[in-house]
Write a protein that holds these residues in place. Structure first.
Motif, PDB file in Angstrom:
ATOM      1  N   ASN A  96       0.854  -1.183   0.000  1.00 59.52           N
ATOM      2  CA  ASN A  96       0.000   0.000   0.000  1.00 59.52           C
ATOM      3  C   ASN A  96       0.898   1.243   0.000  1.00 59.52           C
ATOM      4  O   ASN A  96       2.024   1.201   0.511  1.00 59.52           O
ATOM      5  N   ILE A  97       0.402   2.323  -0.556  1.00 60.25           N
ATOM      6  CA  ILE A  97       1.210   3.542  -0.613  1.00 60.25           C
ATOM      7  C   ILE A  97       1.494   4.110   0.780  1.00 60.25           C
ATOM      8  O   ILE A  97       2.355   4.980   0.935  1.00 60.25           O
ATOM      9  N   SER A  98       0.820   3.587   1.784  1.00 58.67           N
ATOM     10  CA  SER A  98       1.079   4.025   3.163  1.00 58.67           C
ATOM     11  C   SER A  98       2.207   3.232   3.818  1.00 58.67           C
ATOM     12  O   SER A  98       2.657   3.597   4.911  1.00 58.67           O
ATOM     13  N   GLY A 118       6.041   2.818  -0.125  1.00 61.22           N
ATOM     14  CA  GLY A 118       4.770   3.204  -0.732  1.00 61.22           C
ATOM     15  C   GLY A 118       4.784   4.588  -1.322  1.00 61.22           C
ATOM     16  O   GLY A 118       4.258   4.832  -2.416  1.00 61.22           O
ATOM     17  N   LYS A 119       5.404   5.518  -0.639  1.00 61.18           N
ATOM     18  CA  LYS A 119       5.449   6.893  -1.139  1.00 61.18           C
ATOM     19  C   LYS A 119       6.251   6.985  -2.421  1.00 61.18           C
ATOM     20  O   LYS A 119       5.883   7.711  -3.355  1.00 61.18           O
ATOM     21  N   GLN A 122       4.168   5.629  -5.173  1.00 61.29           N
ATOM     22  CA  GLN A 122       3.073   6.563  -5.428  1.00 61.29           C
ATOM     23  C   GLN A 122       3.530   7.710  -6.328  1.00 61.29           C
ATOM     24  O   GLN A 122       2.759   8.198  -7.163  1.00 61.29           O
ATOM     25  N   PHE A 136      -0.919   2.014  -8.456  1.00 59.33           N
ATOM     26  CA  PHE A 136      -1.750   1.802  -7.272  1.00 59.33           C
ATOM     27  C   PHE A 136      -3.183   2.261  -7.537  1.00 59.33           C
ATOM     28  O   PHE A 136      -3.448   3.035  -8.457  1.00 59.33           O
ATOM     29  N   THR A 140      -8.027   3.156  -2.800  1.00 59.96           N
ATOM     30  CA  THR A 140      -7.605   2.375  -1.632  1.00 59.96           C
ATOM     31  C   THR A 140      -6.116   2.504  -1.318  1.00 59.96           C
ATOM     32  O   THR A 140      -5.690   2.172  -0.204  1.00 59.96           O
ATOM     33  N   GLY A 141      -5.335   2.946  -2.290  1.00 60.05           N
ATOM     34  CA  GLY A 141      -3.892   3.014  -2.105  1.00 60.05           C
ATOM     35  C   GLY A 141      -3.193   1.682  -2.291  1.00 60.05           C
ATOM     36  O   GLY A 141      -1.977   1.580  -2.120  1.00 60.05           O
ATOM     37  N   LYS A 142      -3.961   0.647  -2.661  1.00 58.86           N
ATOM     38  CA  LYS A 142      -3.376  -0.683  -2.840  1.00 58.86           C
ATOM     39  C   LYS A 142      -2.463  -0.695  -4.060  1.00 58.86           C
ATOM     40  O   LYS A 142      -2.825  -0.212  -5.132  1.00 58.86           O
TER      41      LYS A 142
END
Length: 363
Positions: A96-98, A118-119, A122, A136, A140-142
């Motif tokens: 995930n981007i988080s 993730g960043k 992204q 992504f 959802t950021g997935k």
């Protein structure tokens, strides 16, 4: 007397062969048939000590071999499991981007190392100034990840399946066939080459038995808008050779034999021509002096040897100065490095399926 003679001539492990700034050219081959039982045992014992961190399969041996320019000599043959025994490889792709760097690997670009977190994924469109990057789900950021063997095989190839473009490419060791192994056949004494040559697929073998590969084919990876991160140790997995390195990071430095003097550097591996590979910098943090075009030079401690490229360079060694041995999947092939498959040097498909090292028999 025998042991002293062997230690001085055992270029496979000690590379004690002079103080010239380039590789010596007056080294003779070793005839397997003329070695006494005591000499054979000493060669094998020194080699076993060098690779004591490796997951060795069976018993290392001395074999007759033909090197890259046709020279016939004696080589040390070692078969290993293609995974380190002292740590678990990974992680590579964040989900995930988080996700932070603790859940991700690294990426090499422009000589620098970046956390492939993730960043970073992204912001690939900004990083590469290309709006086609979209790895992504914006809601959802997935992150799109090749999280199965089938996806890995489809994405990590020269003609990336369109379904897996804009994916983070990741392959796991569990995708490898049971009992996978790699065999390395390296001359016990380096033999001079007519000229320095590009590495035939890779630089050599790390002290823990892991393949020191050639440069990752970054252009092919990026053209498909994929990313194939390395773990923090500079390695990732393909479906042929298993886990392998494209960079020498502090992981190998920490596992290496420590330099006896701050003017020297730790040894991290053995090149396919039989010369040692040391860390990029010396023990005191300075750059080694007077390296030749293959990143090699001679010192009183090690004789002629190489220094690995900077971790961010995507190039462990650019070339080798002596004739090269063989590397191949499995056990039991004879080594004729003068007959090989594919172009010299690295390249090929993207990591994950960049293919095995050159076949010794061109098959």
């Amino acid at each position: 007397m025998i042991k002293r003679t062997l230690l001085l001539s055992m270029s496979l492990l000690l590379a004690s062969c002079g103080g010239n700034p380039v590789a010596p050219t007056d080294i003779s081959s070793v005839d397997l048939e003329t070695l006494s039982p005591a000499e054979r045992e000493n060669y094998l014992q020194e080699a076993a000590t060098f690779f004591e961190q490796a997951n060795i399969i069976g018993t290392p041996s001395l074999v007759e071999c033909t090197l890259s320019e046709g020279a016939k000599t004696t080589c040390f043959s070692i078969t290993v499991k293609p995974t380190p025994g002292d740590y678990t490889p990974g992680p590579w792709c964040p989900r995930n981007i988080s996700d932070g760097k603790e859940k991700s690997g690294i990426w090499l670009e422009g000589g620098k190392i970046y956390d492939a977190d993730g960043k970073f994924l992204q912001n690939l469109s900004d990083f590469y100034q290309d709006d086609e990057w979209q790895m992504f789900d914006p809601t959802t950021g997935k992150i799109n990840v090749t999280d199965s063997k089938e996806k890995c095989a489809a994405a990590a190839r020269p003609d990336v399946d369109e379904k897996y473009q804009n994916h983070c490419v990741e392959c796991q060791m569990e995708y490898m066939p049971a009992g996978s192994s790699m065999t390395y056949v390296i001359p016990v004494r380096p033999l001079a080459s007519k000229s320095s040559s590009r590495t035939q697929g890779g630089a050599g073998v790390a002290i823990n038995g892991i393949w020191l590969d050639g440069p990752a084919p970054v252009d092919a990876i990026l053209d498909a808008h994929t990313l194939a991160p390395f773990d923090d140790c500079g390695g990732h997995v393909n479906l042929h050779v298993g886990y392998h390195y494209h960079a020498v990071t502090d992981c190998l430095v920490d596992k290496s034999s420590k330099a006896t003097d701050k003017r020297d550097a730790p040894v991290i591996g053995l090149a396919m021509d039989g010369y040692k590979i040391l860390t990029h910098k010396l023990g005191n943090g300075e750059m080694p002096a007077k390296l030749d075009s293959c990143q090699g030079h001679s010192t009183a401690e090690y004789g002629y040897h190489y220094h690995a490229g900077a971790a961010g360079s995507n190039q462990i060694l650019s070339c080798l100065t002596a004739q090269q041995g063989c590397s191949f999947e499995g056990i039991g092939e004879s080594c004729d490095a003068s007959v090989r498959r594919g172009p010299p040097g690295g390249g090929g498909p993207p990591p994950g399926a960049d293919g095995p090292p050159p076949s010794p028999n061109g098959e």
